[in-house]
Design an enzyme around this catalytic site. Structure first.
Site, PDB file in Angstrom:
ATOM      1  CG  ASN A 128      42.508  41.223  28.810  1.00 39.24           C
ATOM      2  OD1 ASN A 128      40.991  41.663  29.432  1.00 39.24           O
ATOM      3  ND2 ASN A 128      43.247  40.833  28.288  1.00 39.24           N
ATOM      4  CB  SER A 186      35.904  44.283  36.327  1.00 41.69           C
ATOM      5  OG  SER A 186      37.038  44.166  38.009  1.00 41.69           O
ATOM      6  CG  MET A 188      42.796  38.205  38.667  1.00 43.35           C
ATOM      7  SD  MET A 188      43.398  39.475  38.559  1.00 43.35           S
ATOM      8  CE  MET A 188      44.262  39.545  37.148  1.00 43.35           C
ATOM      9  CB  SER A 189      36.368  37.286  40.588  1.00 44.01           C
ATOM     10  OG  SER A 189      35.731  37.347  38.908  1.00 44.01           O
ATOM     11  CG  HIS A 227      42.293  47.941  36.446  1.00 48.10           C
ATOM     12  ND1 HIS A 227      41.096  46.309  36.329  1.00 48.10           N
ATOM     13  CD2 HIS A 227      41.461  48.020  37.040  1.00 48.10           C
ATOM     14  CE1 HIS A 227      40.519  46.414  37.619  1.00 48.10           C
ATOM     15  NE2 HIS A 227      40.649  47.902  37.265  1.00 48.10           N
ATOM     16  CB  ALA A 249      35.934  42.393  33.204  1.00 49.05           C
ATOM     17  CG  HIS A 264      35.482  45.862  41.885  1.00 49.77           C
ATOM     18  ND1 HIS A 264      34.710  44.730  41.618  1.00 49.77           N
ATOM     19  CD2 HIS A 264      36.130  45.388  40.789  1.00 49.77           C
ATOM     20  CE1 HIS A 264      34.972  44.028  40.808  1.00 49.77           C
ATOM     21  NE2 HIS A 264      36.467  44.798  40.580  1.00 49.77           N
ATOM     22  CG  HIS A 295      38.686  41.050  43.489  1.00 45.58           C
ATOM     23  ND1 HIS A 295      38.847  42.085  43.527  1.00 45.58           N
ATOM     24  CD2 HIS A 295      38.429  40.205  41.834  1.00 45.58           C
ATOM     25  CE1 HIS A 295      37.580  41.828  42.394  1.00 45.58           C
ATOM     26  NE2 HIS A 295      37.490  41.094  41.618  1.00 45.58           N
ATOM     27  CE1 TYR A 315      43.169  42.757  42.878  1.00 47.97           C
ATOM     28  CE2 TYR A 315      42.224  40.562  41.849  1.00 47.97           C
ATOM     29  CZ  TYR A 315      42.041  41.755  41.863  1.00 47.97           C
ATOM     30  OH  TYR A 315      41.351  42.772  41.549  1.00 47.97           O
ATOM     31  CD  GLU A 316      39.552  43.886  46.821  1.00 49.01           C
ATOM     32  OE1 GLU A 316      39.596  44.839  47.110  1.00 49.01           O
ATOM     33  OE2 GLU A 316      38.430  43.098  45.428  1.00 49.01           O
TER      34      GLU A 316
HETATM   35  N1  HPA Z   1      43.701  37.996  33.172  1.00 49.87           N
HETATM   36  C1  HPA Z   1      43.061  37.455  33.958  1.00 49.87           C
HETATM   37  N2  HPA Z   1      41.801  37.841  33.599  1.00 49.87           N
HETATM   38  C2  HPA Z   1      41.653  39.371  33.525  1.00 49.87           C
HETATM   39  C3  HPA Z   1      41.934  39.177  32.468  1.00 49.87           C
HETATM   40  C4  HPA Z   1      43.379  39.014  31.732  1.00 49.87           C
HETATM   41  O1  HPA Z   1      43.698  38.490  30.375  1.00 49.87           O
HETATM   42  N3  HPA Z   1      41.591  40.229  32.036  1.00 49.87           N
HETATM   43  C5  HPA Z   1      39.721  40.840  32.870  1.00 49.87           C
HETATM   44  N4  HPA Z   1      40.758  39.670  34.071  1.00 49.87           N
END
Ligand code: HPA
Length: 288
Positions: free
Chosen positions: A251, A41, A227-228, A263, A125, A73, A95, A97-98
């Site tokens: 973050n 990401s 998440m990957s 996001h 990310a 993406h 992903h 979750y998609e």
């Molecule tokens: N949590 C989960 N996945 C993420 C985050 C987060 O804070 N930032 C970027 N991907």
């Protein structure tokens, strides 16, 4: 041999599926990649920082290849050279979750392995659980906590693909110690590439974590959460592919501050991380 469980795509891919995709890619280029690269990401633009592109394919044109529908993406596969090495680069990934299965999420890694890669550089990310991490920093992945996988969601579920590796593969030193050492050395010589090292926690998403979950993830040893990656690395290691993993901290994922990750914030931090990530990857490739 006993009867094989009935699993078919998208829950399970066998060699003929994988090789169908390989053939489509090989029709566009004679380049034989030795290194695979996955850009996560906000990191899509890394490809513009030094790769000599010879061929580009859209994910939708490759059989069984999952398309990413997430902003940031683009869904393109690049083949070319970077620092002299033949590479195969994914701009964006699918992903869990998609709505994809683990077999679909990791299908590209299988294709890369059949194409001949020996090493996979995987980026993402991630939220920084370690309070010392700031948005824009990079983290070398030392190890991971595959929380989504520990509950049974493994990309290796189903009949074992003997052509790649054993039924029960080791995940010790999954993130290659020599490659990590090299990345540390390269980062130390570069200006403005802050590189931490830590443990990546892989969750399913797409919801961000509750404060209680963040506290838990930190307590069990996580430094960054995303998440990957963990499924891709599992498949890479099953096939004996060496892995270098780098998270871009987009973050702060801390429980004691009232922060709402978004996001957009992930993509914004990507703009700071792209040149850093590109210089680190280029430096590593130059010294391989
Ligand atoms: N949590 C989960 N996945 C993420 C985050 C987060 O804070 N930032 C970027 N991907």
């Amino acid at each position: 041999m006993g009867a094989r469980p009935q699993l078919s795509p998208p829950d399970y891919f066998d060699l003929p599926h994988i090789d169908e995709a390989v053939q489509v890619i090989q029709r566009t280029t004679s380049l034989r990649p030795r290194i695979g690269l996955i850009l996560g990401s906000g990191l899509a633009q890394v490809v513009e920082h030094g790769m000599d592109v010879e061929a580009v394919l859209r994910y939708e044109d490759i059989p069984y290849w999952p398309e990413s529908r997430v902003v940031g993406h683009p869904g393109r596969l690049f083949l070319g050279r970077w620092a002299g090495h033949p590479v195969m680069l994914m701009q964006g990934r699918a992903h869990y979750y998609e709505g994809y299965t683990m077999a679909q999420v990791t299908f590209p890694v299988r294709v890369m392995q059949r194409m001949g890669i020996e090493m996979l550089i995987v980026t993402n990310a991630a939220g920084g659980l370690n309070p010392a991490f700031e948005p824009g920093d990079l983290m070398l992945i030392r190890d991971h906590l595959n929380l989504i996988g520990m509950m049974g969601l493994s990309p290796l579920r189903g009949p074992n693909l003997e052509a790649f590796g054993p039924r029960f593969p080791s995940m010790r030193n999954a993130y290659d110690p020599a490659l990590r050492e090299l990345a540390r050395r390269v980062a130390a010589e570069l200006e403005d590439v802050p590189l931490h090292e830590g443990v990546y926690v892989g969750l399913g998403g797409p919801q961000f974590e509750t404060p209680a979950e963040l506290r838990f993830l930190r307590q069990i040893g996580g430094d960054a959460v995303g998440m990957s990656t963990v499924a891709e690395v599992t498949v890479a290691r099953h096939g004996g592919t060496r892995v270098l993993g780098i998270s871009g901290i987009s973050n702060k994922a801390v429980w004691d501050e009232d922060l709402e990750p978004t996001h957009e914030e992930v993509l914004e931090a990507g703009r700071i991380m792209v040149p850093r990530m590109a210089r680190l990857i280029e430096g590593v490739l130059r010294q391989l």
